[in-house]
Design an enzyme around this catalytic site. Sequence first.
Site, mmCIF file in Angstrom:
data_model
loop_
_atom_site.group_PDB
_atom_site.id
_atom_site.type_symbol
_atom_site.label_atom_id
_atom_site.label_comp_id
_atom_site.label_asym_id
_atom_site.label_seq_id
_atom_site.Cartn_x
_atom_site.Cartn_y
_atom_site.Cartn_z
ATOM 1 N N GLU A 1 0.812 -1.219 0.000
ATOM 2 C CA GLU A 1 0.000 0.000 0.000
ATOM 3 C C GLU A 1 0.845 1.269 0.000
ATOM 4 O OE1 GLU A 1 -0.647 -2.703 1.663
ATOM 5 O OE2 GLU A 1 -2.692 -3.274 1.110
ATOM 6 N N GLN B 1 -8.002 -2.481 -0.697
ATOM 7 C CA GLN B 1 -8.863 -3.659 -0.774
ATOM 8 C C GLN B 1 -9.903 -3.607 0.357
ATOM 9 O OE1 GLN B 1 -7.045 -7.777 -0.943
ATOM 10 N NE2 GLN B 1 -7.823 -7.445 -3.003
ATOM 11 N N PHE B 2 -9.452 -3.231 1.525
ATOM 12 C CA PHE B 2 -10.326 -2.901 2.653
ATOM 13 C C PHE B 2 -9.737 -1.643 3.288
ATOM 14 C CE2 PHE B 2 -11.339 -7.269 1.960
ATOM 15 C CZ PHE B 2 -12.656 -7.428 2.392
ATOM 16 N N ALA B 3 -10.607 -0.760 3.760
ATOM 17 C CA ALA B 3 -10.116 0.494 4.350
ATOM 18 C C ALA B 3 -9.132 0.230 5.487
ATOM 19 C CB ALA B 3 -11.296 1.320 4.867
ATOM 20 N N ASP B 4 -9.304 -0.909 6.153
ATOM 21 C CA ASP B 4 -8.416 -1.261 7.268
ATOM 22 C C ASP B 4 -6.940 -1.281 6.831
ATOM 23 O OD1 ASP B 4 -10.618 -2.831 9.285
ATOM 24 O OD2 ASP B 4 -11.054 -2.810 7.142
ATOM 25 N N PHE B 5 -6.708 -1.669 5.582
ATOM 26 C CA PHE B 5 -5.324 -1.850 5.135
ATOM 27 C C PHE B 5 -4.637 -0.535 4.798
ATOM 28 C CE2 PHE B 5 -7.186 -6.078 3.574
ATOM 29 C CZ PHE B 5 -7.069 -6.603 4.849
ATOM 30 N N HIS C 1 -11.346 -6.119 9.158
ATOM 31 C CA HIS C 1 -12.079 -5.934 7.902
ATOM 32 C C HIS C 1 -13.370 -5.172 8.150
ATOM 33 C CE1 HIS C 1 -9.410 -9.216 6.702
ATOM 34 N NE2 HIS C 1 -9.658 -8.908 5.452
#
Length: 659
Positions: free
Chosen positions: A398, A420-424, A465
């Site tokens: 990222e 891919q997910f905001a968490d990442f 997630h």
Amino acid sequence: MRYHVGSLEQEKLLDLYKAMLKPRMIEEKMLILLRQGKISKWFSGIGQEAISVGVTKALKESEYILPMHRNLGVFTSRNIPLNRLFAQWQGKKSGFTQGRDRSFHFGTQEYKIVGMISHLGPQLGVADGIALADMLRRKKRVTAVFTGEGATSEGDFHEALNVASVWNLPVLFCIENNGYGLSTPTNEQYNCEHLADRAKGYGIESRIIDGNNILEVYAKVDELCKAIRRRPRPVLLEFKTFRMRGHEEASGTKYVPDKLMKEWEKKDPISNYESFLLEEGMLTEEMVAEIKADFSDEINTNLQLAFDEPGVSSIESKELKEVYQGFDYQNIESKSNQAENIRFVDAISQGLEQSMFRHNELIIMGQDVADYGGVFKITEGFVPKFGKSRVRNTPICESAIVSAAMGLSINGMKAVVEMQFADFVSSGFNPIVNYLGKIHYRWNEKADVVIRMPCGGGVGAGPFHSQTNEAWFTKTPGLKVVYPAFPYDAKGLLNTAINDPNPVLFFEHKGLYRSIKGDVPTDYYTLPFGKAKILREGNSISVVTYGAGVHWAMETLDKHPEIDVDLIDLRTLQPLDTEAIYDSVKKTGKLIILQEDTLFGGVASDISAMVMENCFEYLDAPVKRVGSLETPVPFAKSLEENFLPKQRFESELITLFKY
Ligand SMILES: Cc1ncc(C[n+]2csc(CCOP(=O)(O)OP(=O)(O)O)c2C)c(N)n1
């Protein structure tokens, strides 16, 4: 030291000499000024001039170069007027950052230089993005980026090399291995013989170059640049050199053994080269004296100009305004009257697709976004329409990808990055908050990047997630934050986000993707930032919320027709429509703010504080904030239900109504 002149003419040989001498003389002057307290910090590149100069001279002026803190020779070799450089170091207006950033922390499109941020590593990914733009436009150009050996330990180094290799980008990665990273010697920094050896692991070429030998640096880099222009590819260069002064002047060199200093003193790039030119009869003592006198004059004259310039003064409105690039929002209405009832996810996909048609130089990057269509299938079917060069699968990195998006923007393109997910996003956090968010304020450069953030809970996906992490970004000046709740808003706001040259974090609640439908114009249209939507009008309470909270509020309100409220969907959090909030509170006298995020330090807290400060006399009850429990997002359904604020919202709403 051995010098191989090869086919270089005398004029070029003298040019290289002068190009090294100038930064050396500037530095010597700066060291005096530092002692006199006339400048603040100084990071010395004394002894490393051959690298900055040799690399810059091998590049064309149209090619970008990304220097670090010891590369004064890059700036002088690109012929930046010295008064501007000096003004920059003194925090004066005619510098490059109007006093907003120090030393070499600036860039200039005019000279195709992109300066560092303190975090060192992100530079490398930015170079990837610049090179990617050149490659996509089929421009046969090289991008050169510098790093110290210390910063090669950062994840950004590995990510950037890997991306450059996978995408075969024409980047020259230049490691200046000068023996120490602050006080840390190389054997505590890495455990391989040569850093150049690492290139093999990334599948790229490398060279080891004597960084103190200007002719070796210039000849090898020149040859490589020509080769890379013919056949684009990344190359890793390790320049062996030494840092002759402290990390910065105040920190000294006590930890460096004398023996090492003495050894490297003998290898000084300038005195050795000067002796060589004298011996070869290409230079005379008189010429040396004359060149030095000229430089000395130039330095003193320009220093005087900088000293004579008054210090900058803070005009608050200007400081605030220039955090963002001006954006002349164009309100575009859908051409036809046609609309379709589509899902939230389809609206985003449609906006993205229409924006891709509209902006030929818009690039989408993200994990699995190409043939696979992204994990949420937003880019499904894009590859046949736009090709894999514009819809780019990325490795899992990222930070490098956000940095590469920054590089695309610097080189005139637009980028949408799908997390891919905001968490990442935490793995790409640094370049977002420090590079994208600050670049316009620092040196007036835009960051034309949208980061799409599939976020939110209620989907039984556990702590990594499910987060809705908008408050990580609303806190940072320079970023815009958008958070739609309906398909219509999602499409129009995404189109605006892509048009806006500022960095935008675009939050898309996963729970809404396939559960919420709405009428959406088929054609392209835009919606303005900073305009909340009043979904329901009433007199007893103002309900302010956004994202999934809007739907929870509507469900709850449907159960309680006796409570007549203004329901405000914020739509964008930065800019925030404070006017809509204040107007409503002034009418109702009561405010409840619902957010999905945990409460402390969130958007609700700030809105509450602003309302207290601006509408206190109108309030008939304390402002109520409702958010998730102060825990990570739990996995099990029962735990997550209690974590999320939906039920608490109902009880708090009733309490406030009865107050
Ligand atoms: C992410 C980050 N961690 C730590 C620092 C503090 N710091 C600044 S420069 C530096 C040493 C860098 O060493 P190297 O990359 O070898 O470059 P050199 O200074 O030797 O040219 C450190 C630790 C920083 N600026 N950024």
